[in-house]
Design an enzyme around this catalytic site. Structure first.
Site, PDB file in Angstrom:
ATOM      1  N   LYS A  20       0.832  -1.208   0.000  1.00 50.46           N
ATOM      2  CA  LYS A  20       0.000   0.000   0.000  1.00 50.46           C
ATOM      3  C   LYS A  20       0.870   1.263   0.000  1.00 50.46           C
ATOM      4  CE  LYS A  20      -2.942   0.539   3.571  1.00 50.46           C
ATOM      5  NZ  LYS A  20      -2.818   1.816   4.264  1.00 50.46           N
ATOM      6  N   ASP A 316       1.723  -1.065  12.002  1.00 48.31           N
ATOM      7  CA  ASP A 316       0.482  -1.535  11.371  1.00 48.31           C
ATOM      8  C   ASP A 316       0.171  -2.994  11.713  1.00 48.31           C
ATOM      9  OD1 ASP A 316       0.169   0.920  10.182  1.00 48.31           O
ATOM     10  OD2 ASP A 316       1.037   0.323   8.269  1.00 48.31           O
ATOM     11  N   ARG A 347      -6.518   2.164  17.831  1.00 49.65           N
ATOM     12  CA  ARG A 347      -6.361   0.701  17.854  1.00 49.65           C
ATOM     13  C   ARG A 347      -6.126   0.148  19.251  1.00 49.65           C
ATOM     14  NH1 ARG A 347      -3.200   0.106  12.094  1.00 49.65           N
ATOM     15  NH2 ARG A 347      -5.110   0.167  10.849  1.00 49.65           N
TER      16      ARG A 347
HETATM   17  C1  S3P Z   1       2.662   4.778   6.131  1.00 50.41           C
HETATM   18  C2  S3P Z   1       3.216   5.115   7.325  1.00 50.41           C
HETATM   19  C3  S3P Z   1       2.684   4.699   8.628  1.00 50.41           C
HETATM   20  C4  S3P Z   1       1.710   3.535   8.496  1.00 50.41           C
HETATM   21  C5  S3P Z   1       0.759   3.735   7.366  1.00 50.41           C
HETATM   22  C6  S3P Z   1       1.498   3.872   6.052  1.00 50.41           C
HETATM   23  C7  S3P Z   1       3.265   5.277   4.881  1.00 50.41           C
HETATM   24  O1  S3P Z   1       2.007   5.775   9.237  1.00 50.41           O
HETATM   25  O2  S3P Z   1       1.001   3.358   9.698  1.00 50.41           O
HETATM   26  O3  S3P Z   1      -0.129   2.629   7.262  1.00 50.41           O
HETATM   27  O4  S3P Z   1       2.947   4.753   3.801  1.00 50.41           O
HETATM   28  O5  S3P Z   1       4.094   6.209   4.961  1.00 50.41           O
HETATM   29  P1  S3P Z   1       2.819   6.859  10.142  1.00 50.41           P
HETATM   30  O6  S3P Z   1       3.933   7.289   9.312  1.00 50.41           O
HETATM   31  O7  S3P Z   1       1.857   7.964  10.393  1.00 50.41           O
HETATM   32  O8  S3P Z   1       3.212   6.120  11.370  1.00 50.41           O
END
Ligand code: S3P
Length: 427
Positions: A20, A316, A347
Site C-alpha cells: 500500500k 500496522d 487501535r
Molecule cells: C505509512 C506510514 C505509517 C503507516 C501507514 C502507512 C506510509 O504511518 O502506519 O499505514 O505509507 O508512509 P505513520 O507514518 O503515520 O506512522
C-alpha cells in the site's frame, strides 16, 4: 494459551496484493514527472485507487492495462491543475498526508483535501505545522486540526525539521513538498520510520545525503523523470497469513513475493523472538526494495518483550501480533505505542473492546495494553471501527480458534487487501 483448531494438510501457497505504501508513492512520483511512467503490481485497494483518482482530477492520466499494471501520462508537476471539487482520499492517511505535502509546494494549485469519517478524526496538525513553517498555506476547515484541509500552493523555502514523532507520513509529506517546490530539506527523526520515499528517490536516480541513520538532507536540483515501478507484495497484508501459518498446526505456509524493506520487517523479528519459525527464500531486489518469499512453519509461541525502537516498524501489525499473543505462552504486552491511537481507529481501544467481548481480561495503558496467558475465548460480535486491520485480525482469530464471530462491517478490508476473505477460505 489458546490452542489452534486449524490443521493445514499439504503446504499452502499464498500471494498477497501490492504494498500500500509503495502503491501510493508510485502514483505521486509518476505524477511529479513529466511524461510516461509505468506501474506494475499496483494495489487495487480503495486507498491507493482513491489517490490515483485524485491525481486524475489534477490532470494526470492513468490507463489500466489489467492485473495491477497501469501506464501513466503526466503533464509534470508544473502542469498539474487545480481539481474540480474536493479531493476525496477515502480512508487513507497516507494518501491525504503525502498528497497534501506535494500540493502545498505547487503555486498554481488550490485544493481541498478530505476523506471519510475515520480520516476526518485523524490528526493533521502533524503535517499542517511543519508545512506552514516551510511557507505553505494549509489549514483545517473544521478548525480543530482535522481534515478537510484547504491548501493554497506556494513557493516554499528550505527547511530543517526534527520530527517529534517517527512517522513516514510526516517525513514523506515534507519530502514531497521539498520536491514539488524544489527546495532543500534537512530532516531528523528519533526512530527510523519506513523509508520507501527515500528508496523511490534513489531508484529514480536522485540522491539523499544521509548524515546519520536518523537524519538526512536533500537539495535541488531534483530529477523528475518517469520510471517503471514494480510494487512488491505488502508485508502488512502478509502478516495476517504469517500469524495464521505460525499458529495453525500441520504443514507450512508459503507467502510469495513479499516486500522485505528493513524498516518494515519488525513483524518477522518479533515473531521469531516469540519462537516463530519463518524462513526467507530467494531474497532479491526490485525497484530499490528488498523482496523475498516467506516459509512459515507452525510454531510454539511465547511472550517476548517488544522494544520501543521496534514500534515504528510494526505499527500496522500490532493488531495481528496481538492475535498471535492469544496463542502464546505467558500472554502478550505492548507498550510505547501511543501512535496506535492515531490510526484508522484508536487501535488500543478497538483491540481492547473486542478482546473484552471475547472474555479476555486486558489492562489498558495510554501507550498500549497487556494480558496474561489465556486458555479459552467465547464468541462475540466484533466491532471493526471502520478499520481494515481490526476486521482482518479478528477474522484470522475466528479461523484459528474455530469460533464463529459475527462482524458489524468488514467492507473496510477492501481498502488494503481485496481478496483477503477468498484466500482465508482456502485454509
Ligand atoms: C505509512 C506510514 C505509517 C503507516 C501507514 C502507512 C506510509 O504511518 O502506519 O499505514 O505509507 O508512509 P505513520 O507514518 O503515520 O506512522
Amino acid at each position: 494459551m489458546l490452542s489452534s483448531k486449524l490443521t493445514l494438510s499439504g503446504s499452502h501457497s499464498v500471494s498477497v496484493p501490492g504494498d500500500k505504501s509503495i502503491s501510493h508513492r508510485s502514483v505521486l512520483f509518476s505524477s511529479l514527472a513529466q511524461g510516461r511512467s509505468e506501474i506494475h503490481g499496483f494495489l487495487e485497494g480503495e486507498d491507493p485507487l482513491n489517490t490515483m483518482k485524485c491525481f486524475g482530477n489534477l490532470g494526470v492520466s492513468f490507463t489500466n492495462l489489467g492485473k495491477g499494471s497501469y501506464s501513466v501520462e503526466s503533464p509534470g508537476k508544473k502542469g498539474l491543475t487545480s481539481p474540480k471539487g474536493e479531493l476525496d482520499f477515502g480512508n487513507a492517511g497516507t494518501g491525504i498526508r503525502l498528497s497534501a505535502g506535494l500540493l502545498c509546494g505547487l503555486p498554481q494549485i488550490q485544493a481541498i483535501v478530505g476523506g471519510d469519517a475515520s480520516l476526518q478524526k485523524r490528526p493533521m496538525a502533524r503535517i499542517i505545522d511543519p508545512l506552514t513553517a516551510m511557507g505553505g498555506e494549509i489549514r483545517s476547515l473544521s478548525g480543530d486540526g482535522r481534515a478537510p484541509l484547504k491548501i493554497k500552493g506556494k513557493q516554499l523555502q528550505d527547511y530543517k525539521f526534527k520530527s517529534p514523532i517517527a512517522s513516514a507520513q510526516v517525513k514523506s509529506a515534507l519530502m514531497l513538498a521539498a520536491l514539488s517546490s524544489e527546495i532543500g530539506l534537512d530532516y531528523e527523526e528519533d526512530e527510523l520510520s519506513r523509508d520507501h520515499t527515500e528508496n523511490m528517490i534513489r531508484f529514480l536516480g536522485g540522491s539523499i545525503n544521509q548524515i546519520t541513520p536518523l537524519r538526512f538532507q536533500m537539495k535541488p536540483p531534483y530529477r523528475f523523470e518517469g520510471g517503471s515501478f514494480k510494487v512488491p507484495g505488502d508485508i502488512s497484508s502478509a502478516s495476517f497469513y504469517i500469524v495464521l501459518g505460525l499458529c495453525a498446526k500441520g504443514e507450512p505456509t508459503i507467502i510469495r513475493n513479499v516486500g522485505l524493506n528493513p524498516s518494515r520487517v519488525g513483524i518477522i523479528t518479533v515473531l521469531r523472538k516469540m519462537g516463530g519459525k519463518i524462513e526467507i527464500a530467494d531474497p532479491r531486489k526490485e525497484c530499490g526494495e528488498d523482496i523475498g518469499d516467506l516459509v512459515v512453519y507452525p510454531s510454539v509461541l511465547r511472550k517476548t518483550e517488544i522494544s520501543a525502537s521496534l514500534i515504528p516498524s510494526i505499527i500496522d501489525e500490532i493488531p495481528i501480533l496481538t492475535i498471535a499473543g492469544l496463542f502464546s505462552e505467558g500472554g502478550f504486552s505492548i507498550r510505547n505505542a501511543k501512535e496506535l491511537r492515531a490510526k484508522e481507529s484508536d487501535r488500543i481501544t478497538s483491540v481492547i473492546v473486542n478482546l473484552q467481548k471475547l472474555g479476555v481480561s486486558v489492562r489498558e495503558f495510554e501507550d498500549g495494553y497487556e494480558f496474561d496467558e489465556i486458555s479459552s475465548l467465547t464468541s462475540a460480535k466484533i466491532e471493526t471501527y471502520m478499520d481494515h486491520r481490526i476486521a482482518m485480525s479478528f477474522a484470522i482469530l475466528a479461523k484459528l480458534s474455530g469460533l464463529s464471530f459475527s462482524f458489524d462491517d468488514t467492507s473496510w478490508v477492501d481498502t488494503s487487501f481485496p481478496g483477503f476473505f477468498e484466500i482465508l477460505k482456502t485454509f
